[in-house]
Write an enzyme that holds these catalytic residues in place. Structure first.
Site: not given
Length: 297
Positions: A160-162, A258, A273
């Site tokens: 997951f991204d934050g 990433k 996102d």
């Protein structure tokens, strides 16, 4: 007594997210729904190949050993006739699906509440955005993404991204408005104050509960993969602690790409996102776009 989905992790998924139906989708977009229905019916005995989210779904269903812990429901704009091929494809690929909703072109996300869905995966960006607006964790599957490897057959790996995914976009708004220095000062100042939850916090919580329920055959491994650097890691970690949620790995990359780190982690799915991060990640791992926050007006 009527069946119910109480206490289960519920994943609602569209046919194109679960199976490779890109050729059929081109017919749908270029011709009409009758031609599409005929093609699907003609191919009824030819199961569709696994799609981008197939590995994630198959591994999650492996938690259903002695107790039913995970429910995967087809939620599709397909017509019921085309749905026959989807269920046939699931059967051939040994996916024990029990339920499906087919809306013949109408938006299907209204049924997420009835399904008590924890996650909605679709190849339709409009449906995903509507689901997010309704308060559900949802992502547009990058159908061009590579498929998950089978390096870790006994682990469901999810990254997951934050900001704007697990957390709200509160800090991201500061960064985009005033720059990196202001962002770092803002996060240091508020380090002890938990970030508001983002759209995927409830999903991470549900995964945490599923992991705690446990089974000796399969486990969940989660990773936070964020562009934040160590200077602002404090608030992110404290937020997870405040939620009583643990992640197995946390990567504070300080702006590094990433995709390189995701290639090594090898998740069954990655949520972000920003479309740029999703497209870069899709070269190495299954990925989906979360149309949430200031980056997705």
């Amino acid at each position: 007594m009527a069946a119910n989905l109480d206490g289960q992790l519920v994943v609602a998924i569209s046919s194109r997210a679960l199976f490779d139906l890109e050729e059929e989708n081109r017919v749908f977009e270029q011709a009409d729904d009758r031609a599409y229905m005929k093609l699907q019916l003609d191919r009824l005995e030819h199961p569709a190949k696994p799609g981008v989210a197939f590995s994630l779904v198959k591994k999650l269903l492996a938690f259903n050993t002695d107790v039913k812990r995970v429910e995967v429901v087809m939620l599709s704009r397909n017509d019921p006739v085309s749905g026959l091929r989807i269920f046939r494809s699931a059967e051939v690929n040994k996916l024990p699906l029990e339920r499906g909703v087919f809306t013949k072109g109408r938006a299907p996300y209204d049924y997420l509440r009835s399904l008590q869905a924890n996650l909605f995966l679709s190849a339709n960006p409009q449906d995903v955005r509507a689901a997010l607006n309704a308060g559900f964790a949802a992502a547009t599957v990058a159908t061009h993404a590579v498929h998950a490897k089978n390096t870790y057959p006994n682990e469901v790996r999810i990254a997951f991204d934050g900001d704007a995914v697990l957390f709200s976009d509160q800090a991201e708004r500061v960064f985009q408005k005033d720059g990196l220095d202001a962002f770092q000062k803002h996060e240091r100042k508020l380090a002890s104050k938990p970030l508001p939850p983002g759209p995927f916090m409830p999903l991470l919580k549900a995964l945490h509960r599923l992991q705690q329920a446990g089974t000796p055959h399969i486990r969940i491994r989660t990773a936070l993969v964020t562009a934040r650097g160590l200077a602002t890691a404090d608030r992110a970690i404290r937020t997870l602690m405040d939620w009583n949620i643990e992640v197995d790995e946390a990567m504070f990359l300080g702006g590094l790409a990433k995709s390189e780190f995701l290639r090594e982690f090898e998740p069954d799915f990655f949520f972000d996102d920003q479309t740029g991060h999703v497209d870069a990640a899709a070269q190495h791992v299954p990925a989906g776009h979360v149309a949430s926050g200031v980056s997705n007006p």
